[in-house]
Each structure stands twice: as C-alpha cells, then as structure tokens.
Design a protein around this motif. Structure first.
Motif, short mmCIF file in Angstrom:
data_model
loop_
_atom_site.label_atom_id
_atom_site.label_comp_id
_atom_site.label_asym_id
_atom_site.label_seq_id
_atom_site.Cartn_x
_atom_site.Cartn_y
_atom_site.Cartn_z
N LYS A 36 5.31 2.31 5.07
CA LYS A 36 4.33 2.13 6.14
C LYS A 36 4.49 0.85 6.85
O LYS A 36 4.62 -0.18 6.08
CB LYS A 36 2.91 2.14 5.49
N ASN B 159 3.99 -2.83 5.57
CA ASN B 159 2.63 -2.65 4.63
C ASN B 159 2.73 -2.28 3.25
O ASN B 159 2.02 -2.49 2.25
CB ASN B 159 1.45 -2.33 5.27
N GLY B 160 3.77 -1.40 3.24
CA GLY B 160 3.85 -0.80 1.89
C GLY B 160 5.53 0.01 1.76
O GLY B 160 5.86 0.42 2.99
N MET B 161 5.85 0.40 0.66
CA MET B 161 7.29 0.63 0.57
C MET B 161 7.29 1.41 -0.76
O MET B 161 6.89 0.62 -1.78
CB MET B 161 8.15 -0.44 0.97
N TRP B 162 7.80 2.39 -1.03
CA TRP B 162 8.04 3.07 -2.47
C TRP B 162 9.24 4.04 -2.21
O TRP B 162 9.46 4.68 -1.28
CB TRP B 162 6.74 3.59 -2.84
N GLU C 275 0.31 2.14 14.00
CA GLU C 275 0.87 2.21 12.66
C GLU C 275 1.80 3.36 12.64
O GLU C 275 1.69 4.43 13.62
CB GLU C 275 -0.21 2.34 11.80
N HIS D 235 0.80 -1.23 -0.17
CA HIS D 235 -0.14 -0.02 -0.01
C HIS D 235 0.91 1.19 0.07
O HIS D 235 1.58 1.54 0.88
CB HIS D 235 -0.90 0.12 1.31
N THR D 236 0.99 2.09 -1.02
CA THR D 236 1.79 3.50 -1.26
C THR D 236 0.61 4.48 -1.10
O THR D 236 1.29 5.61 -1.54
CB THR D 236 2.75 3.21 -2.26
N GLY D 237 -0.62 4.47 -0.98
CA GLY D 237 -1.42 5.75 -1.00
C GLY D 237 -1.50 6.14 0.06
O GLY D 237 -0.72 5.83 1.34
N PRO D 238 -2.52 7.10 0.25
CA PRO D 238 -2.63 7.77 1.66
C PRO D 238 -3.12 6.84 2.79
O PRO D 238 -3.86 5.91 2.27
CB PRO D 238 -3.62 9.03 1.26
N GLY D 239 -3.04 7.22 4.20
CA GLY D 239 -3.47 6.29 5.09
C GLY D 239 -3.12 4.94 5.30
O GLY D 239 -2.08 4.77 4.51
N GLY D 240 -3.53 4.21 6.24
CA GLY D 240 -2.92 2.88 6.66
C GLY D 240 -3.71 1.88 5.85
O GLY D 240 -4.91 1.93 5.44
N LYS D 241 -3.16 0.73 5.66
CA LYS D 241 -3.83 -0.43 5.08
C LYS D 241 -3.15 -1.65 5.58
O LYS D 241 -1.86 -1.76 5.08
CB LYS D 241 -3.87 -0.45 3.42
#
Lengths: 460, 460
Positions: free
Chosen positions: B327, B305-308, B202, A311-317
C-alpha cells in the motif's frame, strides 16, 4: 538363477510384504500415530531378521525409533556400506482428495498406490529383495562387503534426532560409502542418479524506525521509513545479472564441471512443461549464464520467503510504519558453509542499513550443508554401473534443489554419498494418491543386487 | 469600548458558553452519540440566534447535521466571507488516560480541558465573541462584509458528505474568501498562519508470480519471486537524492518561493525535539536540498504504508511466494493532480514489472488535492494584519503536512482559503486530556474581530 530371474520369481512376495508394511500408518508428525511408527519399526526389524540379517536392532531415540541392521561380509577386511532410508511417512491430509484409503495399498496396473509407496518404504524394501537376489545369484551366504542399514523414523519431521543418533553410534555405523535411496530419477525411461542436494540456511531481518507508527502527513518525507529501507536492502541482495551480492557468497562454491553441464544438458528438459509444474510461472528467471536445471540444482540462491510491515489490512492507513520484517533463506551448494553465509548476511546488513534505521538479524538454527557426490568418484561410478546393468541404458545425472539430512550423514560418518533411487517426480509424494511404479521398484531391487559387487570391486 | 476591552469584559461569559457546548459529547464516529451530535448542532444554532445572526439553519445531511448562519453586510455589494469549522469531536478512548471527565470541561490555570476544547469547538466559538466585539467596537449593527458560517458535524469522520453539501448549497455558500479555524500555530509565543495543507492519493500494488507458493528447493533461483520484484519496484520509487522517480511527478509542483523559505527558516525549529515527537526517530531523512519543515509542509512524497507477502508467521517456510502486496500513498503539494499521480504510478509499474510477474494496481478513491494560500494574496495579508494587531508581534507562516477537506471547500466554492487559528501542537487533539490555552482563544477572538474590517478593506 540369475538376479533378474530371482527378482521376477519373488516379485509377488515382495509386493505382499510391502503392502503389509504400507498398511501401518507410521506418520511421525502426528503424536496420535506414535504407536504406529513403533509398529512400523518392529515390522521392518522382523522382516530383516526373517531374510537373514545376523544383526537387527531397534534403536530408541528421543523421538520415533530407528532400525539398524548389519550383514557382515565374510572377509572382515571388506569395505562397509550403509544404506539410509526412513520408515515414517507424511500425513495424509487432505484425506478427501485420496481416491483410495492411503493405508489400504492397492495395485492399479503397474502402480502401487498408498502413503509411503515411493517415499520411502518401497525404496527401502527393494534393498531387501536386491540383497536376497544377489546372494541367490552368487550362491554366497554373505554379501561381498558388509551391508548396514539405518532406517530412521522421523525424516518426515525434519530428522531432529538424526545428528545425535549418528554421533552416538558412529562406531556401529562406520562405513566407506553411504547409499541413499530416497530420491527420484529424471523419468521412467530416463534413469538417472542424483549427485547432490542443495544446502539451506535461514535468516530473519527486522528494521526499526520510529517507536510507533507515525502519521504520514505530519512526518512523511522527513524521517526514514523502515519499509523503504527494507525494499532497498532486499532489492540489493541481487545484481542485474541475478547474482547474490553478499560479500564472498560465491567464494567457496564448487563450480559445475564441463562434464556435469554436458550430462545435465543431455536430459530431455521441456522448459514450458517445467514452468507449468512451477505453479504456471510465466517465465524462467535466475542467475545469468546458467540453465534452469543448473540454477535449481547447482547454484546457490537468496530467496525472500516472506516480508511484512506497516498496515496490511483492508483500506488505507497513511503511516510511516515503525518496523519492517523479512524472512530470507539461502539455498547453498557444495563448498558453502551455512554459518559463513549467515555472517556474510550480517555484514551486508551492517554495511547497508541507512542512517536512522536500526537493524536486527536473527540467524536461523544450523541449516543444512549441501551434499555432493562428484560424478567421477569410484562409488558413484560403481553405482552408475549397477543401475546401467539393471536398466540396460545410459544412466544420466541429476541433482536435487532441496535440502535434507543427507549432508549430516556424509559429514558425521565421514563417508561419500551415492544416490540409488527409482522414485519419480510424478509419484505425488507428500500429496494425496502417492504411488510408485512397480517395474521401477523391481529395477531398483536389481540395481541394488548389482551394487554390492560393483562397490566391492570399486572400493577394493 | 474597544475590541480588546469588550473581549476582556465578556471572557467569562464566553467560557461559560463554551463549557456548556463542550459538555455535549458530539462524537460523530460513534453511532451511539448520534443524538448528541444533533444536540450539539442545536446548541450552536441557538447560540448564533441569540447573538443576533439574522439567518441560522440546521442543515440535514445523510450523516450528522451542519449548522449554517449568515449575517449580511449593510451594503449588499460588500464581499462575503465563509467561516468553516466543525462541531463534532473525536472519540475519547483510551478513557482511562484522561485525568478528568472529557465532557465535564474544567479550567486549570490558563487551560480549559475537555474534548473539543481546541478541535474545534473552542476555535469555532471565538468567532462568535470576535464578531460581537467588532460590532460593539464599531457601533454598527452589521459586519462590514457578509459573514457566513458553515460548521459541519462529521469532520472527525472524514467529512464524507461535505462535497455534496457544498455542491448542493453552492449559492447560499458563495463567498470571496474562506476562513478556516481548525489548525495550529507554531507556538504560544510564535503566532503563525498556516498557508497550505498537503494533498493525498493512495494506490495498492499486487504482484503475482506462480499460482501457488512453490518449494524454494525445487524452484528457488529459477523462477521470478514476486517479493524480489516488489522490493525492486518499491526501492526504485526514490532515487539516491530522496526524490520520487515517478515520471512527471514534480512537473506541476508549485515551488516554494524564496520569501516562504526565508519565513519558514525564521521559525525557531529544534530538530532534536522534533525527532523526539517523531516517535524518537533516529535521524531526519528526505529529499535533498530541503529542510525538515520544507519536506513535511511543502514537498510531495511517496510513502510505503504497508507491505506483505509470503510466509509471515513464526518459524521458517522456504517458499517462492505466489504474491506480494504493498500500500503506497502520496502526499501532494499545490499544483499536483491526484489522478495524474495515480496514472503516473500505473505507468511506473507498467514500465518496471519484470518478465514473469503480473502486476495489478488498485487506485484509491479520489484523495485530496493540496490546498495553498499564497502569502502575498490580499486575503492572507489581511488576515495576517488582523492577527498581528491581536498578538502585537510578527505573524510567521507554516503549513500542515496532513490533508483534509479544506481543498474541497476551495475547489467547490472557488474561493481562496485563509487559516486563522490559535491551536497548538501541544493541545493533544485526538488524544486524552485535550486542552486549549484560554489566552490564545481570546487572541483568536480578537484576531477575528479585526479580520472583518481588514478583509473588507483588502477585498474592496
């Protein structure tokens, strides 16, 4: 009339010619400018005809045309030299940051401003003035060795057609040394010669875990996470000493000689200033045991250029993601084979992919070998003498950290490279307000004038 | 008439009521259904009135309304129990994957199909049938302890208003134990009780190097690359044994007891099958020394959860990127404080940010504490006896790896939780074709009927 006097007497005409050529917007990367690139080739061919080249040809390619010219030595047994350059230019965007029209070149003091002034039309054209000066000074009707020119039209688009062009015309282009005039010197008052460029090869790594993103509450902590595996594999690419860990990575590297290191160290390098040009980087960091210049010019690297997954968008996932990806490139130095480095990366991935993760390596196309001119070679010594005569001071050595088609030239034509060029890093090539220092262009012409006799002597 | 006979006699009416309620599309996540969520609250309030609750109120919140009901024990000194559930439901997309209309509930054999059948309307309503059965069997006009219900209307939207609702009404909601009926059992033939849910917190980490992306030819190998630093910092979050390396991370963890591990191990767990549900994950992996179930239910995690960062589009771009981002979320277990884990992450970043890289940590809002009901506590033992009487077999213990508002309930109302629920992982909650097993709902009602006397005895 000696070389210097001839150049002084003809400087105004040289600049007038250059401005005419710079006014042609030969942007190879923009199809809307295809006709301009052709006009640029025609202009150069006309100019070379005019100054006396017995053979001038426009060579068609699947892309923009190249210009080939040849002026044979009187002695058919004399060596041959090929000068390589390009007549296409970079795009001009962002156009609003230019202070003048990029294709209406203007002189401001010692500077000539316009797209292509330094990269590379100015540096191609000083050879014309240099050759005329050499002939005028010697009174000869032909140079002391056969001079060939290959001025391509798609360098700014990555020279995709160059290898084929070289292979198909290898007989016509046959030479004993290749002169490259498309690089820079250390500084206006520190003339230098480039002696090598790094090579390049690229790979992409994808790591796959579950078929879909998983809820990290239900599964987190109990199945492998591709982002964790990616972090470990990328972190493992370097050891604590900043060395690349790929098996055999350094095996074929031609080491820096003590002489090269000594000459690099003589360059007046200001690391604080260099860090500012490096996007205000806060510290120098790299392979232990090497200086910053050695790291950039003469040591191979592994660089992660991009990385993404989950997940690289806003907020958490809160997920365990299905996949992770990275783009990695290697800058190579003399001796390294791009294909071997790619295989070594594949081996590294095979050996380090953790259980439960599937890895997929995509190898980038070909890449570039590094090119390298040993500073003790006859051609480099001859070219250095030519530049020292023109500049009246010691010429130091540099390298370029980047990569280009030069290695193709050396490999396909099987001839050594020498770099005779007078650009500066401050010339803003590829950027708005590109300029060239006119006094340096004239020193380039003078260097080129001496080059033919120096090379003729050295290669005899 | 005993409890079981009452339930059998009234099963058809119970199902008719439930179908009426399920037909109301109380999707809290879709503003277009606001009126439906209000209708759902009104329906429940009407139903609770009808079956005899002396107090029934619809509580307004900034979001969808909750329903509160109270049936006091005859003895004003008797303990009080609060039943928590929710009357809102998940969205129904992708609607084309439903075999029936999600809001036209139908029975197919033992199954009742429709949105909310298992999550959570079916499990809320079995309390109504259970309480009536208990009263009918005992002949009393009031339960043996005070029964309160709080059925909220925005659980599927993350219960944003629940903490305030609990705080503002803490007096009305005061209780000695909280019964949660919104979880699942191990299997239809393996009844079980959840005894805990993991917490969650988070963070987001950004690492900055140069001000802009740099050309990797000119600078690669001599300045720090934020993606390299990110890979190292994320790789360093776990040691080789799969343990999280944050300082003090495990200090406050309430360890699994031997009894809990023994009971977890009695569950008929098929790891191959579990891996299939885990998106066909190819291997189990996690903290050494713990089983898969222990890892998911009772051990804390750090999950990227995410990395970029850098170039993530098609093709290559040989840059040293300006920044890297990740994230990260932590699943927590009993004893761990979300804020302390966030501070520990900040400390880890401070200690491990390499020279030349600037780190920025963004802490996620609050998060959830883990909730945990020790299996030896009087309330859990009483609830287990109630379920064992209903199911006629040993009730085992599970936990949930996910996180929810239950910890808020326990913390704000300062009462222990017990989980009495009969959903199954195969109920397809949050997915198309949600269903509930009707025989299990009736066992839920029977468990609830026994629950009040068991709790009254245990809490006396």
């Amino acid at each position: 009339m000696d070389v210097r006097a001839y150049i002084e007497a003809n400087a105004a005409g040289f600049l007038a010619d250059l401005k005419e050529w710079l006014a042609i917007p030969s942007i190879s990367g923009n199809p809307a400018h295809d006709a301009d690139v052709r006009r640029s080739a025609a202009w150069l061919a006309g100019h070379l005809n005019e100054i006396g080249f017995p053979t001038v040809e426009v060579w068609e390619t699947p892309g923009p045309p190249a210009v080939f010219a040849e002026w044979p030595a009187a002695d058919p047994a004399a060596p041959a030299v090929l000068v390589y350059g390009h007549h296409d230019v970079q795009p001009v965007e962002p156009i609003e940051e230019w202070d003048t029209d990029p294709f209406a070149p203007v002189e401001r003091g010692d500077r000539l401003i316009g797209r292509g002034a330094s990269d590379d039309k100015g540096q191609v054209l000083f050879h014309s003035l240099g050759l005329r000066a050499a002939l005028a000074a010697s009174g000869a009707t032909a140079p002391p060795l056969t001079v060939k020119l290959l001025i391509e039209g798609e360098e700014e688009s990555g020279s995709p057609g160059l290898p084929d062009l070289l292979r198909h015309n290898a007989d016509r282009l046959a030479c004993d040394v290749i002169v490259i005039s498309d690089t820079t010197m250390w500084a206006a008052d520190v003339p230098s010669m480039c002696t090598g460029m790094r090579g390049l090869t690229e790979v992409e790594l994808s790591l796959y875990g579950p078929d879909t993103d998983l809820h990290s509450g239900s599964f987190g902590g109990a199945v492998p996470n591709p982002l964790h595996a990616m972090a470990s594999m990328l972190a493992g690419l370097h050891d604590d000493a900043g060395r690349v860990t790929l098996p055999g990575f350094y095996d074929d590297v031609v080491p820096l000689t003590e002489e090269e290191r000594r000459l690099f160290a003589k360059l007046p390098f200001d690391e604080e200033e260099w860090l500012r040009t490096a996007g205000n980087s806060r510290a120098a960091y790299g392979e232990q045991g090497f200086s910053t210049l050695e790291r950039v010019w003469a040591r191979p690297t592994a660089e992660v250029n991009g990385m993404w997954g989950g997940h690289t968008g806003p907020g958490g996932k809160t997920i365990v993601p299905a996949a992770a990806h990275a783009k990695i490139s290697f800058r190579l130095v003399a001796g390294q084979d791009p294909a071997k480095v790619q295989r070594s990366f594949q081996d590294y991935v095979d050996a380090n992919t953790p259980p439960g993760i599937r890895a997929e390596v995509t190898l980038g196309a070909g890449g570039f070998r590094a090119c390298f001119s040993p500073i003790g070679s006859p051609a480099v010594r001859a070219a250095r003498r030519a530049m020292e005569r023109a500049f009246g001071t010691e010429v130091l050595f540099t390298r370029e950290g980047g990569s280009g088609p030069e290695a193709d030239l050396a490999e396909i034509l099987d001839a050594p490279l020498v770099f005779v060029a007078v650009g500066l890093d401050s010339d803003r090539i590829h950027a708005p307000n590109e300029k060239v220092e006119v006094p340096l262009l004239l020193k380039g012409a003078e260097s080129a004038a001496y080059l033919w006799e120096e090379l003729a002597t050295a290669l005899r």
